[in-house]
Design an enzyme around this catalytic site. Structure first.
Site, PDB file in Angstrom:
ATOM      1  N   THR A 101     -31.935  -8.275  27.482  1.00 19.00           N
ATOM      2  CA  THR A 101     -31.904  -6.920  26.925  1.00 19.00           C
ATOM      3  C   THR A 101     -30.905  -6.816  25.787  1.00 19.00           C
ATOM      4  O   THR A 101     -31.215  -6.289  24.708  1.00 19.00           O
ATOM      5  CB  THR A 101     -31.525  -5.911  28.023  1.00 19.00           C
ATOM      6  N   THR A 102     -29.694  -7.319  26.013  1.00 20.78           N
ATOM      7  CA  THR A 102     -28.646  -7.248  24.995  1.00 20.78           C
ATOM      8  C   THR A 102     -29.016  -8.063  23.768  1.00 20.78           C
ATOM      9  O   THR A 102     -28.566  -7.763  22.654  1.00 20.78           O
ATOM     10  CB  THR A 102     -27.313  -7.742  25.591  1.00 20.78           C
ATOM     11  N   TYR A 164     -42.351   0.026  32.699  1.00 21.31           N
ATOM     12  CA  TYR A 164     -43.338   1.042  32.292  1.00 21.31           C
ATOM     13  C   TYR A 164     -44.458   1.246  33.308  1.00 21.31           C
ATOM     14  O   TYR A 164     -44.869   2.377  33.572  1.00 21.31           O
ATOM     15  CB  TYR A 164     -43.941   0.704  30.911  1.00 21.31           C
ATOM     16  N   TYR A 190     -34.191  -9.705  38.043  1.00 24.83           N
ATOM     17  CA  TYR A 190     -33.389  -8.731  37.289  1.00 24.83           C
ATOM     18  C   TYR A 190     -33.848  -7.325  37.667  1.00 24.83           C
ATOM     19  O   TYR A 190     -34.969  -6.929  37.357  1.00 24.83           O
ATOM     20  CB  TYR A 190     -33.556  -8.992  35.794  1.00 24.83           C
ATOM     21  N   ARG A 195     -33.778   1.169  33.186  1.00 24.89           N
ATOM     22  CA  ARG A 195     -34.569   0.786  32.016  1.00 24.89           C
ATOM     23  C   ARG A 195     -36.051   0.603  32.339  1.00 24.89           C
ATOM     24  O   ARG A 195     -36.900   0.850  31.491  1.00 24.89           O
ATOM     25  CB  ARG A 195     -34.032  -0.523  31.418  1.00 24.89           C
ATOM     26  N   LYS A 218     -29.871 -10.396  39.385  1.00 30.42           N
ATOM     27  CA  LYS A 218     -28.951  -9.571  38.599  1.00 30.42           C
ATOM     28  C   LYS A 218     -29.206  -8.129  39.026  1.00 30.42           C
ATOM     29  O   LYS A 218     -30.256  -7.559  38.752  1.00 30.42           O
ATOM     30  CB  LYS A 218     -29.187  -9.738  37.103  1.00 30.42           C
ATOM     31  N   ILE A 260     -23.280 -10.730  34.895  1.00 29.48           N
ATOM     32  CA  ILE A 260     -23.963 -10.961  33.620  1.00 29.48           C
ATOM     33  C   ILE A 260     -23.598  -9.769  32.759  1.00 29.48           C
ATOM     34  O   ILE A 260     -24.086  -8.663  32.965  1.00 29.48           O
ATOM     35  CB  ILE A 260     -25.474 -11.130  33.813  1.00 29.48           C
TER      36      ILE A 260
END
Length: 349
Positions: A101-102, A164, A190, A195, A218, A260
């Site tokens: 993501t980052t 989504y 994850y 999100r 994570k 993380i």
């Protein structure tokens, strides 16, 4: 009875060695995954000590959720990427998480992903464990990205819950099992419901932990109370990473294995030290070190990640100004608060 149990344990260990060296034990038509016996024999010693790796060689401690540096026109800045990778190696970061993501992975083309993988392999593979983000809505896409990550020497993959579409827990299990059945690399799940719109429950994670290729999670809910049930459901060797910088120290002190981290982009050495203290149970020192970073943890999320951290790295001279739509540059009203946090953390002279 004790003698019989010891003999059985030795037999299992021997079988594990045989399985790992004998291709005949592998199922035709799918990528080989280690059996339970093999996996247990490989990790039985390392996972019961304060060593730096668990989960098929993946690291504990401070892993950086690395940005993808970009130039002002939005193109990937290859020079700055190399510089950042080298900096993390020198600062003692325990592992790299690239194209997550980052790293704005969802905005990169397949050719750009491949280029980032190539540079990461050149600079870091063999020096630090590298985990590559490969999450996708379609299992086939995640499998394809995982195969490419393996080609470039990755140690593992980070696979986010499908975003989504809001699958059920049963759907999540089937999704991840299909990916794991076809993965050449260890998988870290994850969970980031803020999100994706779906929360993978501890029970679901526990069920998935039985798969020999799924070695960790994570957990980015920020709920430290999940550590105990996750550890109970997943066992002592399953990697538990915090995905929330603000609660990461408490997460590890409660029994987690590391973080993380977004914050590790700007203070890698400090994060590595405080995670090391937390992992050995030195709560006083870990919290003392973390106190210097608490304001930074909060203000790196004044706007959606990675907007603030890219601004901070640009100010530090470690990244260019580039960021990709639909993300935009940090709003001016947040410059002073983030600068203050950087000052408190000792990043501004």
């Amino acid at each position: 009875r004790t003698s019989a149990m010891s003999s059985a344990a030795r037999t299992l260990a021997v079988l594990g060695c045989l399985v790992s060296s004998c291709a005949a034990f592998r199922t035709p038509g799918r990528l080989a995954a280690p059996s339970r016996v093999e996996r247990a024999s490989r990790r039985s010693c390392a996972c019961r000590t304060a060593m730096s790796t668990r989960g098929d060689g993946l690291p504990c401690g401070s892993l950086v959720a690395l940005i993808t540096p970009m130039q002002s026109d939005g193109s990937v800045d290859e020079h700055q990427l190399r510089e950042l990778l080298q900096w993390h190696i020198e600062c003692g970061t325990d592992g790299l998480v690239v194209l997550g993501t980052t790293g704005e992975a969802s905005t990169l083309s397949s050719a750009e992903r491949t280029n980032v993988l190539r540079i990461t392999q050149e600079m870091a593979v063999g020096k630090l464990p590298v985990i590559i983000g490969t999450g996708a809505i379609k299992p086939g896409d995640a499998i394809k990205m995982g195969l490419e990550a393996a080609e470039y020497g990755a140690s593992g993959v980070l696979v986010v819950t499908p975003y989504y579409v809001k699958p059920t827990q049963k759907g999540l299990i089937k999704h991840f099992e299909q990916i794991a059945d076809n993965s050449p690399l260890p998988i870290v799940l994850y969970n980031v419901p803020g999100r994706t719109g779906v929360d993978m429950t501890p029970i679901t994670i526990g069920a998935l932990s039985l798969h020999p290729r799924i070695v960790g999670v994570k957990e980015a809910t920020g709920d430290v109370m999940r550590v105990a049930p996750l550890r109970e459901l997943c066992g002592p060797n399953f990697l538990l990473y915090s995905g929330d910088d603000g609660s990461a120290v408490d997460f590890v002190l409660a029994g987690g294995d590391g973080t993380i981290s977004v914050t590790s982009n700007v203070v890698p050495a400090q994060q590595s030290e405080l995670m090391a203290c937390a992992r050995i149970g030195d709560a006083v020192r870990a919290r003392e070190l973390n106190a210097q970073l608490e304001l930074l943890h909060r203000r790196l999320f004044l706007q959606p990640n990675p907007i603030p951290v890219k601004w901070a790295l640009e100010r530090m001279g470690r990244a260019g100004p580039g960021i990709r739509l639909p993300l935009t540059h940090l709003e001016p009203e947040f410059h002073a608060p983030l600068s203050e946090a950087m000052d408190v953390a000792g990043l501004i002279n």
